[in-house]
Design a protein around this motif. Structure first.
Motif, PDB file in Angstrom:
ATOM      1  N   SER A  58      -7.635  -7.936   3.385  1.00  0.00           N
ATOM      2  CA  SER A  58      -8.688  -7.557   2.441  1.00  0.00           C
ATOM      3  C   SER A  58      -8.170  -6.604   1.371  1.00  0.00           C
ATOM      4  O   SER A  58      -8.770  -6.478   0.301  1.00  0.00           O
ATOM      5  CB  SER A  58      -9.868  -6.919   3.193  1.00  0.00           C
ATOM      6  OG  SER A  58      -9.516  -5.646   3.697  1.00  0.00           O
ATOM      7  N   ASP A  59      -7.058  -5.907   1.652  1.00  0.00           N
ATOM      8  CA  ASP A  59      -6.484  -5.011   0.652  1.00  0.00           C
ATOM      9  C   ASP A  59      -6.050  -5.767  -0.602  1.00  0.00           C
ATOM     10  O   ASP A  59      -5.948  -5.175  -1.672  1.00  0.00           O
ATOM     11  CB  ASP A  59      -5.282  -4.260   1.225  1.00  0.00           C
ATOM     12  CG  ASP A  59      -5.699  -3.100   2.123  1.00  0.00           C
ATOM     13  OD1 ASP A  59      -6.547  -2.305   1.675  1.00  0.00           O
ATOM     14  OD2 ASP A  59      -5.199  -2.999   3.252  1.00  0.00           O
ATOM     15  N   ARG A  60      -5.782  -7.043  -0.476  1.00  0.00           N
ATOM     16  CA  ARG A  60      -5.422  -7.855  -1.647  1.00  0.00           C
ATOM     17  C   ARG A  60      -6.504  -7.771  -2.718  1.00  0.00           C
ATOM     18  O   ARG A  60      -6.219  -7.892  -3.905  1.00  0.00           O
ATOM     19  CB  ARG A  60      -5.243  -9.324  -1.257  1.00  0.00           C
ATOM     20  CG  ARG A  60      -3.894  -9.656  -0.631  1.00  0.00           C
ATOM     21  CD  ARG A  60      -3.875 -11.123  -0.248  1.00  0.00           C
ATOM     22  NE  ARG A  60      -2.556 -11.512   0.185  1.00  0.00           N
ATOM     23  CZ  ARG A  60      -1.800 -12.411  -0.447  1.00  0.00           C
ATOM     24  NH1 ARG A  60      -2.254 -12.998  -1.547  1.00  0.00           N
ATOM     25  NH2 ARG A  60      -0.614 -12.739   0.017  1.00  0.00           N
ATOM     26  N   ARG A  95      -7.709  -6.208   8.008  1.00  0.00           N
ATOM     27  CA  ARG A  95      -7.906  -5.295   6.882  1.00  0.00           C
ATOM     28  C   ARG A  95      -6.772  -5.417   5.862  1.00  0.00           C
ATOM     29  O   ARG A  95      -6.998  -5.286   4.664  1.00  0.00           O
ATOM     30  CB  ARG A  95      -8.006  -3.853   7.390  1.00  0.00           C
ATOM     31  CG  ARG A  95      -8.234  -2.829   6.292  1.00  0.00           C
ATOM     32  CD  ARG A  95      -9.572  -3.028   5.594  1.00  0.00           C
ATOM     33  NE  ARG A  95      -9.681  -2.217   4.407  1.00  0.00           N
ATOM     34  CZ  ARG A  95     -10.128  -0.959   4.402  1.00  0.00           C
ATOM     35  NH1 ARG A  95     -10.485  -0.381   5.522  1.00  0.00           N
ATOM     36  NH2 ARG A  95     -10.225  -0.280   3.275  1.00  0.00           N
ATOM     37  N   SER A  96      -5.525  -5.655   6.355  1.00  0.00           N
ATOM     38  CA  SER A  96      -4.406  -5.756   5.430  1.00  0.00           C
ATOM     39  C   SER A  96      -4.610  -6.904   4.445  1.00  0.00           C
ATOM     40  O   SER A  96      -4.178  -6.839   3.298  1.00  0.00           O
ATOM     41  CB  SER A  96      -3.083  -5.936   6.190  1.00  0.00           C
ATOM     42  OG  SER A  96      -3.133  -7.094   7.010  1.00  0.00           O
ATOM     43  N   SER A 123      -9.392  -5.316  -2.414  1.00  0.00           N
ATOM     44  CA  SER A 123      -9.922  -3.965  -2.587  1.00  0.00           C
ATOM     45  C   SER A 123      -8.923  -3.030  -3.261  1.00  0.00           C
ATOM     46  O   SER A 123      -9.321  -2.051  -3.887  1.00  0.00           O
ATOM     47  CB  SER A 123     -10.364  -3.387  -1.244  1.00  0.00           C
ATOM     48  OG  SER A 123      -9.288  -3.346  -0.330  1.00  0.00           O
ATOM     49  N   TYR A 124      -7.615  -3.340  -3.139  1.00  0.00           N
ATOM     50  CA  TYR A 124      -6.596  -2.503  -3.779  1.00  0.00           C
ATOM     51  C   TYR A 124      -6.304  -3.028  -5.192  1.00  0.00           C
ATOM     52  O   TYR A 124      -5.164  -3.239  -5.573  1.00  0.00           O
ATOM     53  CB  TYR A 124      -5.331  -2.470  -2.917  1.00  0.00           C
ATOM     54  CG  TYR A 124      -4.330  -1.391  -3.305  1.00  0.00           C
ATOM     55  CD1 TYR A 124      -4.647  -0.046  -3.186  1.00  0.00           C
ATOM     56  CD2 TYR A 124      -3.071  -1.722  -3.784  1.00  0.00           C
ATOM     57  CE1 TYR A 124      -3.740   0.943  -3.547  1.00  0.00           C
ATOM     58  CE2 TYR A 124      -2.153  -0.741  -4.136  1.00  0.00           C
ATOM     59  CZ  TYR A 124      -2.488   0.584  -4.014  1.00  0.00           C
ATOM     60  OH  TYR A 124      -1.587   1.564  -4.362  1.00  0.00           O
ATOM     61  N   TYR A 137      -7.661   5.864  -2.121  1.00  0.00           N
ATOM     62  CA  TYR A 137      -9.035   5.427  -1.885  1.00  0.00           C
ATOM     63  C   TYR A 137     -10.002   6.614  -1.889  1.00  0.00           C
ATOM     64  O   TYR A 137     -11.083   6.553  -1.317  1.00  0.00           O
ATOM     65  CB  TYR A 137      -9.134   4.682  -0.551  1.00  0.00           C
ATOM     66  CG  TYR A 137      -8.636   3.251  -0.602  1.00  0.00           C
ATOM     67  CD1 TYR A 137      -9.060   2.369  -1.581  1.00  0.00           C
ATOM     68  CD2 TYR A 137      -7.736   2.780   0.350  1.00  0.00           C
ATOM     69  CE1 TYR A 137      -8.620   1.062  -1.626  1.00  0.00           C
ATOM     70  CE2 TYR A 137      -7.284   1.474   0.327  1.00  0.00           C
ATOM     71  CZ  TYR A 137      -7.728   0.608  -0.664  1.00  0.00           C
ATOM     72  OH  TYR A 137      -7.291  -0.685  -0.699  1.00  0.00           O
ATOM     73  N   LEU A 156       0.833  -1.204   0.000  1.00  0.00           N
ATOM     74  CA  LEU A 156       0.000   0.000   0.000  1.00  0.00           C
ATOM     75  C   LEU A 156       0.868   1.256   0.000  1.00  0.00           C
ATOM     76  O   LEU A 156       2.021   1.223   0.435  1.00  0.00           O
ATOM     77  CB  LEU A 156      -0.900   0.007   1.232  1.00  0.00           C
ATOM     78  CG  LEU A 156      -1.964  -1.090   1.304  1.00  0.00           C
ATOM     79  CD1 LEU A 156      -2.686  -1.009   2.641  1.00  0.00           C
ATOM     80  CD2 LEU A 156      -2.952  -0.976   0.164  1.00  0.00           C
ATOM     81  N   ARG A 211      -1.952   0.180   8.236  1.00  0.00           N
ATOM     82  CA  ARG A 211      -2.842  -0.909   8.594  1.00  0.00           C
ATOM     83  C   ARG A 211      -2.358  -1.585   9.876  1.00  0.00           C
ATOM     84  O   ARG A 211      -1.166  -1.746  10.096  1.00  0.00           O
ATOM     85  CB  ARG A 211      -2.879  -1.965   7.471  1.00  0.00           C
ATOM     86  CG  ARG A 211      -3.557  -1.478   6.198  1.00  0.00           C
ATOM     87  CD  ARG A 211      -5.059  -1.521   6.356  1.00  0.00           C
ATOM     88  NE  ARG A 211      -5.732  -1.199   5.112  1.00  0.00           N
ATOM     89  CZ  ARG A 211      -6.320  -0.043   4.862  1.00  0.00           C
ATOM     90  NH1 ARG A 211      -6.305   0.913   5.755  1.00  0.00           N
ATOM     91  NH2 ARG A 211      -6.924   0.167   3.716  1.00  0.00           N
ATOM     92  N   ILE A 247      -0.927   5.121   3.841  1.00  0.00           N
ATOM     93  CA  ILE A 247      -1.975   4.238   4.353  1.00  0.00           C
ATOM     94  C   ILE A 247      -1.354   3.302   5.374  1.00  0.00           C
ATOM     95  O   ILE A 247      -0.378   2.608   5.083  1.00  0.00           O
ATOM     96  CB  ILE A 247      -2.635   3.425   3.221  1.00  0.00           C
ATOM     97  CG1 ILE A 247      -3.372   4.355   2.254  1.00  0.00           C
ATOM     98  CG2 ILE A 247      -3.599   2.394   3.793  1.00  0.00           C
ATOM     99  CD1 ILE A 247      -4.026   3.634   1.091  1.00  0.00           C
ATOM    100  N   THR A 264      -5.321   3.904  -9.459  1.00  0.00           N
ATOM    101  CA  THR A 264      -6.458   4.071  -8.550  1.00  0.00           C
ATOM    102  C   THR A 264      -7.682   4.754  -9.144  1.00  0.00           C
ATOM    103  O   THR A 264      -8.774   4.650  -8.572  1.00  0.00           O
ATOM    104  CB  THR A 264      -6.015   4.823  -7.287  1.00  0.00           C
ATOM    105  OG1 THR A 264      -5.402   6.065  -7.665  1.00  0.00           O
ATOM    106  CG2 THR A 264      -5.006   3.997  -6.495  1.00  0.00           C
TER     107      THR A 264
END
Length: 322
Positions: free
Chosen positions: A140-142, A137-138, A144-145, A315, A125, A131, A129, A160
């Protein structure tokens, strides 16, 4: 509006109202790799390694048991050539060479490297940002990012502006008759590097690996020949197609290193409209959009965005410049 500087406010789904059936939209289909690895040195000290040229080495087989990448390394003391690094039972590494700010690192794998990255790697990230690794959450970034059209593995940062698109919205865009074209620019860590020189012409921009297919080049050139708008999603798409058109203002297919630095004074050859997020101060991205719309118009739009409490950076919210 690039001509008048007029600003209006909308939900992103309203982009359909601003796009014309004759438009051609260009998106960057790069996919962020989980290229940040946490390990230890022989001394037992912690070390963090970030792979920054995965895309350039992509021609190697991912089944190879030895792979060398350029990396950034964070440790209490920078490792020297020959130093060994350990990342669990299936992966260790050796520092092959030390450069100015980067390291050549040879990875020795017990199974396919891509599988190891998927198991133990983290998505790199942006540095602003933070985490807490204990809250999940880190992980889920796989997902969402990434953009919904991300397919080509190799980026260390996401394009982005594409975050705002959903599969449903893309379907609506195509149903309106808009042609959707994919190109690839594997975003590198240089996208986060601020400009530190007084004369921006002295700034050395990092090169990034790109690919434009024959089909994509033909479609973009055809749109220009027919006086149709080319709408680029994100500064990465802008730089890639403008770089590919530097010879005769026709987009050339191919692959290689893109090192185009766009700042005020640049004359755009291909891009007619752009979707982009709000960027960091002193960044090359802010200079690119200033070149496209005019510095004063962009600063005025940013001031209004701040006044309206828009969110900035990865984001955050977006603007459509037309």
């Amino acid at each position: 509006d690039r001509k008048t500087g007029a600003v209006s406010h909308h939900f992103f789904s309203d982009i359909l109202d601003f796009l014309k059936p004759s438009d051609l939209m260009v998106v960057n289909n790069t996919k962020v790799i989980p290229g940040r690895l946490n390990g230890r040195k022989e001394s037992g000290g912690r070390v963090e390694v970030l792979i920054i040229d995965f895309a350039r080495q992509g021609r190697k087989k991912e089944s190879d048991r030895k792979l060398t990448f350029e990396c950034l390394i964070k440790a209490s003391k920078a490792p020297r050539p020959g130093a060994r690094l350990f990342f669990g039972p299936d992966l260790e590494a050796r520092v092959a060479a030390v450069h100015d700010r980067t390291f050549s690192v040879e990875f020795i794998c017990q199974k396919p490297f891509a599988d190891i990255l998927d198991q133990i790697g983290e998505v790199p990230l942006p540095p602003y940002i933070h985490r807490d690794p204990t809250n999940g959450r880190s992980q889920s970034d796989r997902y969402s990012y990434q953009t919904v059209y991300a397919v080509q593995k190799g980026a260390v940062a996401a394009p982005t502006a594409g975050f705002h698109f959903t599969d449903a919205l893309l379907t609506q865009i195509q149903q309106k008759g808009i042609e959707l074209i994919e190109i690839t620019l594997h975003v590198g860590y240089g996208t986060f590097m601020p400009v530190r020189v007084e004369d921006i012409r002295e700034h050395q921009i990092h090169s990034e690996y790109y690919t434009i297919s024959d089909h994509a080049a033909e479609a973009i050139n055809s749109a220009k020949a027919q006086a149709r708008r080319v709408v680029a999603v994100g500064t990465t798409s802008v730089r890639t197609i403008e770089f590919a058109a530097r010879q005769n203002e026709m987009v050339a297919p191919g692959h290689g290193s893109c090192d185009l630095f766009i700042y005020p004074g640049y004359e755009f050859k291909v891009v007619d409209a752009m979707i982009t997020n709000f960027h960091l101060p002193k960044s090359t991205l802010l200079m690119l959009v200033s070149a496209f719309a005019g510095r004063e118009k962009i600063l005025n739009a940013y001031a209004k965005a701040i006044e309206e409490k828009y969110r900035f950076f990865s984001y955050g919210d977006a603007m459509f410049i037309f």
